[in-house]
Scaffold this active site. Structure first.
Site, PDB file in Angstrom:
ATOM      1  N   GLY A 187       0.555  -6.381   1.412  1.00  0.00           N
ATOM      2  CA  GLY A 187       0.232  -5.384   0.396  1.00  0.00           C
ATOM      3  C   GLY A 187       1.285  -5.215  -0.678  1.00  0.00           C
ATOM      4  O   GLY A 187       2.121  -6.089  -0.913  1.00  0.00           O
ATOM      5  N   ASP A 188       1.275  -4.058  -1.316  1.00  0.00           N
ATOM      6  CA  ASP A 188       2.115  -3.804  -2.490  1.00  0.00           C
ATOM      7  C   ASP A 188       3.612  -3.822  -2.190  1.00  0.00           C
ATOM      8  O   ASP A 188       4.416  -3.943  -3.113  1.00  0.00           O
ATOM      9  CB  ASP A 188       1.755  -2.456  -3.109  1.00  0.00           C
ATOM     10  CG  ASP A 188       0.356  -2.427  -3.698  1.00  0.00           C
ATOM     11  OD1 ASP A 188      -0.323  -3.469  -3.647  1.00  0.00           O
ATOM     12  OD2 ASP A 188      -0.051  -1.368  -4.214  1.00  0.00           O
TER      13      ASP A 188
ATOM     14  N   ASN B 110      -8.737   3.014  -3.758  1.00  0.00           N
ATOM     15  CA  ASN B 110      -7.621   3.250  -4.668  1.00  0.00           C
ATOM     16  C   ASN B 110      -7.990   2.915  -6.111  1.00  0.00           C
ATOM     17  O   ASN B 110      -7.647   3.642  -7.043  1.00  0.00           O
ATOM     18  CB  ASN B 110      -6.432   2.395  -4.217  1.00  0.00           C
ATOM     19  CG  ASN B 110      -5.114   3.028  -4.582  1.00  0.00           C
ATOM     20  OD1 ASN B 110      -4.950   3.506  -5.683  1.00  0.00           O
ATOM     21  ND2 ASN B 110      -4.171   3.010  -3.649  1.00  0.00           N
ATOM     22  N   CYS B 111      -8.679   1.791  -6.304  1.00  0.00           N
ATOM     23  CA  CYS B 111      -9.007   1.338  -7.660  1.00  0.00           C
ATOM     24  C   CYS B 111     -10.077   2.211  -8.324  1.00  0.00           C
ATOM     25  O   CYS B 111     -10.302   2.104  -9.536  1.00  0.00           O
ATOM     26  CB  CYS B 111      -9.469  -0.113  -7.628  1.00  0.00           C
ATOM     27  SG  CYS B 111      -8.190  -1.246  -7.046  1.00  0.00           S
TER      28      CYS B 111
END
Length: 553
Positions: free
Chosen positions: A282-283, A42-43
């Site tokens: 997680g987020d 993702n990053c």
């Protein structure tokens, strides 16, 4: 044989499944992922767009097939979990390709749905030239648009981590970039005067930086798009929305799980939700901040991974708790690295935390070794306990390793008194015998333990020269290139011979380039009976803000 279901197959979900398999070889593990990809980087998405990462395949850490082969988990992509039946310990999932719905029982359930990019409800959000970037599909769509349309101009809405990374990567492709941020600064986790370093660097690179500007609407124009801001307008070819993410906690909420005031799922220290058979990571999860103790949303991959592993350990009878979160993070902004840990000054003020601070600008490595550059450091700490409350570091090299040292010191509850004693690796290409971390700790201790007094860049905004005598202790050649206000030039080597020029009925405000020479000057003057204050961070700290403000006018 236990069955573990995992909702979400990216950072937290994939990490949980992998750790569960290593702890329990006989368990049945099923991963549900709404999108077509699992376990992707993702990053790394912005850097694929900027051609730093050349191939899409490099973003895909695993495919469903490779993940199955590695951890023997059933991976169902393009499958959305619609509901959780807690009474029967099952979920209903829908195959988005066929439309078929199916029920799956679980012994334990992990919720790792992540977050979704925020798209404000304003005119034009539905236009095909308006993008967000949250997953591989978003990234591929942006890449295809750039390759097909050859746009000359992009507008990034939002000056956070993703906004700055995307601005840099669009710029690397030869696209002119406008960066629009609703607040007065980019990088909201940082304090303004530190973010100003990034503002100046962005402008130097040709970024059209629009601060304190809010997007009102997006309209089709004869060529491209017309963006209406509350302060002016921008003509552009496409827009990237990067104003943040919100947690995907709807599934948990509809299942009756406890949701926090932040909108994130509430969990305990083992990542259990209000239902002990359902975990979350997680987020989508809110976390407790290390300094303030308050619940926050901090969507970082490292945090997600630690949460997922803690949940897997707990399910398997090995208690590993999740510690409060410091928010340690780093971002590349063209030639600079900006890093932060703990709380900013504005957060400390908002939470009524008593603090003090120091600014310094040491060299990244030994000054006599070629290629060094200054680091700008802001260290926040408690005067009473010496506890480190936060740190921000920006520079061309060495910011990342110094923030990691400060972060580790905070985690271990070391104070400013230990920073100066830390034994850190030294060789001229990498550091100095007195590392910037040691230096920061020593300066902070001096503030607390001696008669040394500071003033700061913002104290110069409304200085009363009837009460203050402002002194520039740099060399005359430096003074001639620029000084602050009505400062009188009395260089350090001349201080002792010119004591009669210092008025005894005024406060003495003294500064040099970075604060060291004026510190020495202040020690001389204080011992001579003067009430003297040294500018923390020196002329450099003041100049950063002065340049930013002039450029913003």
């Amino acid at each position: 044989m236990a069955r573990y279901l995992v909702v979400g197959g990216v950072a937290a979900g994939a990490a949980f499944a992998a750790k569960m398999r290593r702890l329990d070889e006989r368990a049945e593990i099923i991963i549900f992922e709404k999108g077509p990809h699992v376990s992707y980087a993702n990053c790394g998405l912005p850097y694929y767009i900027g051609d730093v990462i050349k191939e899409e395949a490099e973003l895909l850490l695993h495919t469903p097939e490779s993940l199955h082969g590695r951890i023997n988990a059933q991976v169902l992509v393009n499958t959305e979990v619609l509901s959780i039946n807690r009474a029967y310990k099952s979920v209903t999932a829908k195959d988005l390709t066929t439309g078929e719905e199916k029920e799956y029982a679980y012994d334990k359930l992990m919720l790792a749905p992540g977050g979704v990019a925020i798209r404000p409800n304003i005119q034009g959000m539905e236009l095909p030239e308006v993008f967000t970037i949250k997953d591989v599909t978003d990234t591929v769509n942006i890449k295809k648009f750039i390759d097909d349309k050859k746009p000359a101009h992009a507008t990034v809405i939002g000056g956070g981590f993703i906004g700055l990374e995307m601005a840099e990567n669009f710029h690397a492709l030869g696209i002119k970039v406008a960066l629009v941020e609703a607040t007065r600064q980019a990088m909201p986790p940082f304090d303004y005067e530190m973010a100003a370093i990034l503002h100046n660097h962005l402008r130097d690179k040709g970024i059209d930086l629009r601060l304190s500007s809010t997007l009102k609407s997006i309209k089709k124009a004869a060529k491209g798009l017309e963006l209406e801001l509350d302060k002016g307008a921008v003509a552009t070819d496409f827009v990237l929305m990067a104003i943040g993410v919100r947690p995907l906690s709807k599934l948990a909420h509809e299942a009756g799980l406890e949701i926090g005031a932040t909108g994130g799922i509430k969990t305990n220290q083992y990542m259990q939700t209000s239902d002990p058979d359902i975990y979350a990571a997680g987020d989508a999860v809110e976390v407790q901040h290390f300094v303030t103790g308050k619940q926050q949303l901090i969507p970082l991959a490292g945090i997600a991974n630690k949460q997922a592993r803690a949940a897997a350990f707990h399910i398997n009878g090995r208690a590993r708790t999740v510690r409060p979160v410091q928010g340690t993070s780093v971002v590349k902004v063209f030639d600079l690295t900006a890093a932060i840990t703990g709380s900013s000054e504005k957060v400390l003020k908002d939470n009524n935390v008593c603090y003090d601070k120091v600014y310094l600008h040491p060299a990244s490595h030994a000054a006599y070794y070629p290629g060094g550059s200054p680091l700008s450091i802001k260290l926040l700490f408690s005067r009473d306990s010496g506890c480190i409350l936060g740190c921000q570091i920006i520079g061309k090299e060495g910011a990342d390793k110094r923030i990691d040292v400060i972060s580790t010191a905070m985690f271990a509850h070391l104070s400013i008194y230990e920073l100066g004693s830390l034994e850190l690796a030294y060789a001229p290409p990498y550091s100095s015998a007195r590392d910037p971390v040691n230096y920061a700790g020593d300066v902070a201790v001096e503030v607390v333990k001696s008669s040394y007094c500071q003033f700061f860049w913002n104290d110069l905004e409304n200085i009363d020269y009837d009460k203050v005598f402002l002194v520039d202790s740099r060399f005359p050649s430096e003074y001639k290139r620029g000084t602050i206000g009505k400062a009188v030039n009395i260089p350090l080597p001349e201080i002792r011979k010119r004591l009669d020029e210092f008025p005894r009925d005024k406060d003495i405000y003294i500064f040099c380039q970075s604060g060291l020479r004026s510190y020495v000057s202040s020690r001389i003057l204080r011992q001579e009976g003067f009430n003297v204050y040294n500018l923390s961070g020196g002329y450099l700290s003041w100049q950063i803000v002065d340049k930013d403000r002039k450029s913003s006018q």
